[in-house]
Design an enzyme around this catalytic site. Structure first.
Site, PDB file in Angstrom:
ATOM      1  N   ASN A  82       7.319  -0.732   1.506  1.00  0.00           N
ATOM      2  CA  ASN A  82       8.094  -1.193   2.484  1.00  0.00           C
ATOM      3  C   ASN A  82       7.896  -2.579   2.775  1.00  0.00           C
ATOM      4  O   ASN A  82       6.853  -3.139   3.257  1.00  0.00           O
ATOM      5  CB  ASN A  82       7.847  -0.667   4.138  1.00  0.00           C
ATOM      6  CG  ASN A  82       8.310  -0.929   5.093  1.00  0.00           C
ATOM      7  OD1 ASN A  82       9.173  -1.871   5.010  1.00  0.00           O
ATOM      8  ND2 ASN A  82       7.940  -0.675   6.280  1.00  0.00           N
ATOM      9  N   LYS A  85       9.120  -4.889   4.776  1.00  0.00           N
ATOM     10  CA  LYS A  85       9.475  -5.290   6.104  1.00  0.00           C
ATOM     11  C   LYS A  85      10.473  -6.557   5.989  1.00  0.00           C
ATOM     12  O   LYS A  85      11.036  -6.671   5.149  1.00  0.00           O
ATOM     13  CB  LYS A  85       8.178  -5.548   6.871  1.00  0.00           C
ATOM     14  CG  LYS A  85       7.299  -4.374   6.761  1.00  0.00           C
ATOM     15  CD  LYS A  85       5.912  -4.352   7.495  1.00  0.00           C
ATOM     16  CE  LYS A  85       5.419  -3.052   7.073  1.00  0.00           C
ATOM     17  NZ  LYS A  85       4.043  -2.766   8.315  1.00  0.00           N
ATOM     18  N   HIS A 112       9.978   4.013  11.881  1.00  0.00           N
ATOM     19  CA  HIS A 112       8.762   3.184  11.502  1.00  0.00           C
ATOM     20  C   HIS A 112       8.160   2.626  13.020  1.00  0.00           C
ATOM     21  O   HIS A 112       8.988   2.594  13.860  1.00  0.00           O
ATOM     22  CB  HIS A 112       9.138   2.054  10.551  1.00  0.00           C
ATOM     23  CG  HIS A 112       7.870   1.353  10.299  1.00  0.00           C
ATOM     24  ND1 HIS A 112       7.049   0.492  11.076  1.00  0.00           N
ATOM     25  CD2 HIS A 112       7.194   1.546   8.889  1.00  0.00           C
ATOM     26  CE1 HIS A 112       6.064   0.162  10.304  1.00  0.00           C
ATOM     27  NE2 HIS A 112       6.037   0.500   8.987  1.00  0.00           N
ATOM     28  N   GLU A 164       7.014   0.167  13.743  1.00  0.00           N
ATOM     29  CA  GLU A 164       7.462  -1.131  14.337  1.00  0.00           C
ATOM     30  C   GLU A 164       8.916  -0.959  15.158  1.00  0.00           C
ATOM     31  O   GLU A 164       9.225  -1.697  16.094  1.00  0.00           O
ATOM     32  CB  GLU A 164       7.361  -2.038  13.352  1.00  0.00           C
ATOM     33  CG  GLU A 164       6.031  -2.418  12.657  1.00  0.00           C
ATOM     34  CD  GLU A 164       6.024  -2.868  11.242  1.00  0.00           C
ATOM     35  OE1 GLU A 164       6.709  -3.012  10.559  1.00  0.00           O
ATOM     36  OE2 GLU A 164       4.761  -2.855  10.867  1.00  0.00           O
ATOM     37  N   GLU A 196       1.635   7.292   9.370  1.00  0.00           N
ATOM     38  CA  GLU A 196       0.997   5.917   9.494  1.00  0.00           C
ATOM     39  C   GLU A 196       0.405   5.699  10.883  1.00  0.00           C
ATOM     40  O   GLU A 196       1.202   5.509  11.786  1.00  0.00           O
ATOM     41  CB  GLU A 196       2.279   4.875   9.465  1.00  0.00           C
ATOM     42  CG  GLU A 196       3.102   4.845   8.132  1.00  0.00           C
ATOM     43  CD  GLU A 196       3.792   3.755   7.605  1.00  0.00           C
ATOM     44  OE1 GLU A 196       3.546   3.230   6.617  1.00  0.00           O
ATOM     45  OE2 GLU A 196       4.555   3.135   8.574  1.00  0.00           O
ATOM     46  N   GLY A 256      -1.364  -3.055   8.625  1.00  0.00           N
ATOM     47  CA  GLY A 256      -1.407  -4.589   8.718  1.00  0.00           C
ATOM     48  C   GLY A 256      -2.587  -5.073   9.339  1.00  0.00           C
ATOM     49  O   GLY A 256      -2.902  -6.144   9.449  1.00  0.00           O
ATOM     50  N   SER A 298      -2.619   0.045   5.666  1.00  0.00           N
ATOM     51  CA  SER A 298      -3.388  -0.776   4.715  1.00  0.00           C
ATOM     52  C   SER A 298      -3.827  -0.252   3.411  1.00  0.00           C
ATOM     53  O   SER A 298      -5.086  -0.146   3.055  1.00  0.00           O
ATOM     54  CB  SER A 298      -4.712  -1.126   5.612  1.00  0.00           C
ATOM     55  OG  SER A 298      -4.321  -1.725   6.641  1.00  0.00           O
TER      56      SER A 298
END
Ligand code: 13P
Length: 268
Positions: free
Chosen positions: A29, A31, A114, A116, A186, A192, A231
Site C-alpha cells: 500500500n 498510500k 483502511h 486511515e 491492521e 507506521g 510495520s
C-alpha cells in the site's frame, strides 16, 4: 490426492485430514507516496525481482498513477489495486472514482476501510459494506481492512471491535460477498509506528476472525486469506508467516523499497 484450486491448494495429511494451504498474498500500500519517476524506478526493479515469487504480489498506488503502474507491470506477475473506491456507479460524487473506471485500467483489487480512511475521512462500517458490495459486483477483489486502536487494545476491546467491523459488513450485504474477499488485520497502533504485533498477537486475532466467519460459513472461513499489516518488514516477516492463520502481508513503508518488498514477497 491434491486438488489445485485457483487460489488454494488442499492437501491430505498423513491422517487423511484436509489441510488448507492458502496462497500467500503480499501487497504494497503506497498510500500518498510516489511520482512518475519514483514509481518507474521501483517497478522496474520489482517486475524482475519478484517474478519467481510464489505469492500473489499486488501494488496499491495512488489512483492517479494506476494507468502508469498498470502499463509497467503488464505481462508480469504483479497485479494492481486501488486504495479506495466509491460505492456509487456514476454521477454527482465530486472527487470519487468508480469500480468501472478503475477496471478500465486493469485494476484487480480494492482496499476497503483502511484505518486511515476510517479515522481521517470518517468512513463507517456501512460505507465499508457498501464499497465491498460494489467492488465484488463490479468484479474487483476487496481487501477489507479491520483493526483496533491502542486504547481499544489496552481496554481489552480488540475482539469486540474486530467482530463489529466484520459482522456489520456481513449483516449489511451477506456472507457471500466474503467468498472473493481478503481480510487485512491492521492494528492501528502498529501502522507506521515500527511497533509490530507479535506473531502470537496477530495470529490470535486472525484466528478470531476465522472463527467469527465460521459462524456464518465454514467453507469461506477456511478458504479466506487473512493478511497482517502494521510495520511489516524484511526482518519480521518470517516469524509472522510461520503462523497458521497469517496468509500474507499488507505492507506500507517497506513496500516503497524494492529490496525490502521483494524479501517479503519471497518469505515462506
Ligand atoms: P506500515 O507498513 O507503514 O506500518 O503501514 C501498514 C499499512 O497501513 C498498510 O496498509
Amino acid at each position: 490426492m491434491t486438488i489445485i484450486l485457483e487460489r488454494h491448494q488442499n492437501d491430505l495429511d498423513s491422517k487423511g485430514k484436509v489441510m488448507t494451504k492458502r496462497r500467500r498474498f503480499v501487497a504494497g500500500n503506497w498510500k500518498m507516496n510516489g511520482s512518475l519517476d519514483a514509481n518507474r524506478a521501483l517497478l522496474n526493479d520489482l517486475v524482475d525481482s519478484v517474478k519467481e515469487a510464489e505469492s500473489d504480489v499486488v501494488v496499491f498506488p495512488p489512483a492517479l498513477y494506476v494507468q502508469q503502474v498498470s502499463a509497467i507491470v503488464d505481462g508480469s506477475n504483479i497485479a494492481v489495486g486501488v486504495q479506495n473506491i466509491s460505492a456509487e456507479k456514476s454521477g454527482a460524487f465530486t472527487g470519487e472514482i468508480s469500480v468501472e473506471m478503475v477496471k478500465d485500467f486493469g485494476v484487480k483489487y480494492a482496499l476497503i476501510g483502511h484505518s486511515e480512511r476510517r479515522t481521517l475521512y470518517g468512513e463507517s462500517d456501512k460505507d465499508v459494506a457498501l464499497k465491498c458490495k460494489a467492488a465484488v459486483e463490479g468484479g474487483l477483489i476487496p481487501v477489507i481492512c479491520v483493526g483496533e486502536t491502542e486504547e481499544e487494545r489496552e481496554n481489552g476491546k480488540t475482539e469486540k471491535v474486530i467482530k463489529k467491523q466484520i459482522v456489520s459488513v456481513i449483516e449489511q450485504i451477506g456472507i457471500e460477498y466474503f467468498k472473493e474477499a481478503i481480510i487485512a488485520y491492521e492494528p492501528v497502533w502498529a501502522i507506521g509506528t515500527g511497533k509490530t504485533a507479535t506473531p502470537e498477537e496477530a495470529d490470535a486475532v486472525h484466528e478470531f476472525i476465522r472463527c467469527t466467519l465460521k459462524e456464518y460459513d465454514a467453507n469461506i472461513s477456511n478458504l479466506i486469506r487473512i493478511v497482517y499489516g502494521g510495520s511489516v518488514n524484511a526482518s519480521n516477516v518470517d516469524s509472522l508467516f510461520k503462523k497458521d492463520n497469517i496468509d500474507g502481508a499488507l505492507v506500507g513503508g517497506a513496500s516503497l523499497k524494492a529490496e525490502e518488498f521483494t524479501k517479503i514477497a519471497f518469505a515462506k
